[in-house]
Scaffold this active site. Structure first.
Site, PDB file in Angstrom:
ATOM      1  N   ASP A  53       0.812  -1.211   0.000  1.00  0.00           N
ATOM      2  CA  ASP A  53       0.000   0.000   0.000  1.00  0.00           C
ATOM      3  C   ASP A  53       0.846   1.261   0.000  1.00  0.00           C
ATOM      4  O   ASP A  53       0.485   2.242  -0.641  1.00  0.00           O
ATOM      5  CB  ASP A  53      -0.945   0.011   1.213  1.00  0.00           C
ATOM      6  CG  ASP A  53      -2.173  -0.839   0.945  1.00  0.00           C
ATOM      7  OD1 ASP A  53      -2.750  -0.681  -0.143  1.00  0.00           O
ATOM      8  OD2 ASP A  53      -2.528  -1.673   1.789  1.00  0.00           O
ATOM      9  N   CYS A 102       6.333  -5.996   6.099  1.00  0.00           N
ATOM     10  CA  CYS A 102       5.515  -7.158   5.753  1.00  0.00           C
ATOM     11  C   CYS A 102       4.899  -7.063   4.363  1.00  0.00           C
ATOM     12  O   CYS A 102       4.080  -7.889   3.985  1.00  0.00           O
ATOM     13  CB  CYS A 102       4.442  -7.403   6.799  1.00  0.00           C
ATOM     14  SG  CYS A 102       3.220  -6.092   6.845  1.00  0.00           S
TER      15      CYS A 102
HETATM   16  C1  PEP Z   1       0.817  -4.003   2.528  1.00  0.00           C
HETATM   17  O1  PEP Z   1       0.021  -3.119   2.194  1.00  0.00           O
HETATM   18  O2  PEP Z   1       2.029  -3.987   2.224  1.00  0.00           O
HETATM   19  C2  PEP Z   1       0.347  -5.149   3.309  1.00  0.00           C
HETATM   20  C3  PEP Z   1       1.199  -6.011   3.801  1.00  0.00           C
HETATM   21  O3  PEP Z   1      -0.994  -5.293   3.488  1.00  0.00           O
HETATM   22  P1  PEP Z   1      -2.026  -5.810   2.370  1.00  0.00           P
HETATM   23  O4  PEP Z   1      -1.214  -6.329   1.207  1.00  0.00           O
HETATM   24  O5  PEP Z   1      -2.848  -6.849   3.012  1.00  0.00           O
HETATM   25  O6  PEP Z   1      -2.768  -4.581   2.055  1.00  0.00           O
HETATM   26 MG    MG Z   2      -1.876  -2.989   3.150  1.00  0.00          MG
END
Ligand code: PEP
Ligand code: MG
Length: 600
Positions: free
Chosen positions: A473, A520
């Site tokens: 994001d 992450c």
């Molecule tokens: C991100 O945005 O990097 C993340 C780990 O969350 P998601 O991909 O679930 O939005």
């Molecule tokens: Mg995210």
């Protein structure tokens, strides 16, 4: 994406064609295609066990045809009465004409007779055929007519199925071809029968990609027109590492890919042998490695691939495919099977991130025009406080079972984190008052995935025990590119200097405040970036479990010292291209087996 055709000489061999998309989940699969359409989810596919059933099936089809025609005629009469103008009447007339088209009926009946399949399946085969014919038309207007045929097909199907909800049963194992797949679509497939995914839209961080990686099947997205060019039963090769899709492969290509597939499997198992060793550099710097998961069923795989803990549990997946919202007990049962599991030192539960490309938080609410910027994640939780509290109560109740970290998604500023914390404290006090045991060392984190949060990280760091940088994001928002829009995927660049500078600032600020900083997003699992991430001195990298062994191997063979030197140089470079070239060259020289330099 490029798309080329080449013809083979073999008499019965159909024309081989190659499509190029974005490889989002590695691995090679050679199998039969299955064209997935959302309405498939409601329709049963089966072969007739007895030839005597054929006539009954044809009668059923004819009746559905009559019923659908009757319904449209009634609708037409009603519109006339209401004086809604001629335009809708023209459209309905066109639909009635399609319903009465002899070819549609004859072709479907022929499919029932010749292939001994049920009426729904037979009808779908006919529509797929039309789709192929119309899709190849030069005239854009005629090409667009396929939507009318699909609409009519849907009406007949609804009479055939009586709108029954039947979970998609794929029969034999197949490669799913679709325009797009929502998390709800994939959730209702019998996943053990799915060999791979290939879709028209989507990119590396869209949820189809994440699901594919988590269930460890190859996937190629962003193919633009695979759903138009491939039909059920076509033979197909999916190379999820390179993004190549080959339809009707000739025997030579097939052999080549069987060999590639074998090599890929061997390399995977070789890496797995050393996956359980710690991610400690040669000069003693230790990085914690987390697994990103969507379903509790993935825990054994995360452990086998060498995860020290769960760095991201995307709990929104608990909400999909349910008629009713999950109860506190549903949540609790789920978290109890993930917290304190032997083999995992900690578990990070991210509170649900509904909205955006995830799932519609509320089926009744209107579709947002720009869901990525809409009522998503923590915004939705704070608006629907009662729903949020149900989840928090269950998380807290599970926390007495083992080491737990809780993090909030999409935090954009200090107010949101404070309110979320207040709600958590309130829920905790209520539980304690009732004598419920609650863990004493729960860590609280904020995801850093909105640029404003990164900019005010210094203030946020005072509120939490850790940060987890969500690059999927963060890249989307900092570079202003929709992460699921394949037309702008070329701009989606983790090595953008703006992103690297912002990440460095977040890590430095977090460390100055004495808190841990994790990453992450998908970037954490990209081997090419491993030294950059080491150089940043991140405390934890969390990724899809499949990526762990290779990342660990690189970390174990590297030093923190060399990574810092590499990062220092990267931070002086001004353009994406310079950074990309420098990183590719450095990593190629440093780890020639992992990153063979491209032949020119
Ligand atoms: C991100 O945005 O990097 C993340 C780990 O969350 P998601 O991909 O679930 O939005
Ligand atoms: Mg995210």
């Amino acid at each position: 994406m490029a798309d080329s055709e080449d013809s083979t000489g073999a008499a019965e061999q159909k024309n081989t064609f190659v499509m190029k998309g974005i490889g989002v989940s590695p691995g090679i699969v050679i199998g039969k295609a299955y064209l997935f359409d959302r309405r498939d989810a409601q329709i049963p596919h089966y072969t007739l066990s007895d030839p005597r059933l054929v006539d009954g099936e044809i009668r059923r089809f004819r009746k559905a045809l009559r019923d659908a025609t009757k319904e449209l005629r009634e609708l037409k009469a009603k519109l006339r009465e209401l004086g809604e103008g001629m335009e809708p009447l023209y459209i309905i007339n066109a639909h009635i004409m399609i319903l009465r088209d002899r070819n549609l009926a004859d072709q479907t009946i022929q499919n029932i007779r010749k292939r001994s399949v049920n009426a729904e399946w037979a009808l779908q085969m006919t529509i797929d055929k039309y789709r192929g014919i119309f899709g190849r038309m030069d005239d854009a207007y005629l090409r667009g007519r396929i939507s009318d045929i699909q609409y009519v097909g849907k009406r007949i199907l609804s009479y055939l199925t009586g709108d029954r909800q039947v979970v998609l049963d794929l029969g034999e194992s197949v490669v799913i071809i679709a325009h797009d797949l929502s998390p709800a679509d994939t959730a209702q497939m019998k996943i053990d029968r799915v060999l791979a995914f290939a879709t028209d839209i989507g990119g590396k961080t869209s949820h189809t990609a994440i699901v594919a990686r988590s269930i460890k099947i190859p996937a190629v997205l962003g193919l633009e027109n695979v759903a138009r060019r491939v039909t059920t039963d076509d033979e197909i090769i999916i190379d999820g590492s390179t993004g190549v899709v080959i339809v009707h492969p000739d025997p030579e290509v097939r052999i080549r890919y069987e060999d590639k597939k074998r090599r890929f499997t061997e390399a995977q198992s070789e890496l797995l042998d050393s996956a359980l060793l710690p991610a400690t550099t040669r000069d003693g710097y230790h990085v914690e490695i987390g697994g990103n998961i969507e379903f509790v069923e993935e825990i054994p795989s995360a452990i086998a691939h060498g995860a020290d803990g769960i760095g991201l549990y995307r709990t929104e997946f608990i909400y999909i495919n349910r008629k009713e919202l999950p109860s506190e007990e549903d949540h609790l049962a789920n978290y109890r099977s993930i917290v304190g599991v032997p083999g995992l030192s900690w578990t990070t539960i991210r509170t649900f991130d509904l909205g955006g490309d995830k799932l519609s938080p509320d089926q009744r609410s209107p579709r947002e025009l720009n869901p990525q910027l809409g009522l998503r994640a923590i915004r939705f939780c704070l608006k629907e406080e009662e729903l949020f509290k149900i989840q928090l109560r269950a998380i807290l109740r599970a926390s007495s079972q083992g080491k737990l970290r809780v993090m909030f998604p999409m935090i954009s500023g200090i107010e949101e984190i404070r309110i979320a914390k207040d709600i958590l404290t309130e829920v905790k006090a209520e539980l304690l008052a009732k004598g419920e045991p609650v863990g004493t060392d729960i860590e609280l984190g904020a995801m850093i995935e909105v640029p404003s949060a990164a900019i005010v990280a210094e203030e946020l760091a005072k509120e939490v025990d850790f940060f987890s940088i969500g690059t999927n994001d963060l890249i989307q928002y900092i570079l202003a590119i929709d992460r699921i829009n394949e037309r702008v995927t070329y701009l989606y660049e983790p090595l953008h200097p703006a992103l690297l500078r912002l990440i460095k600032q977040v890590v430095d600020v977090g460390h100055q405040a004495g808190i841990r900083v994790a990453m992450c997003g998908e970037m954490a699992g990209e081997p090419l970036y491993a030294l950059i991430l080491l150089g940043l001195a991140l405390d934890e990298l969390s990724m899809n479990p499949l990526a762990i062994p290779k990342i660990k191997k690189i970390i174990r063979n590297a030093t923190l010292h060399e990574s810092k030197i590499l990062l220092e140089k990267v931070m002086t470079l001004r353009s994406i291209e310079e950074i990309r070239d420098f990183v590719a060259k450095s990593m190629g020289e440093r780890f020639p087996n992992e990153f063979p330099l491209e032949k020119t």
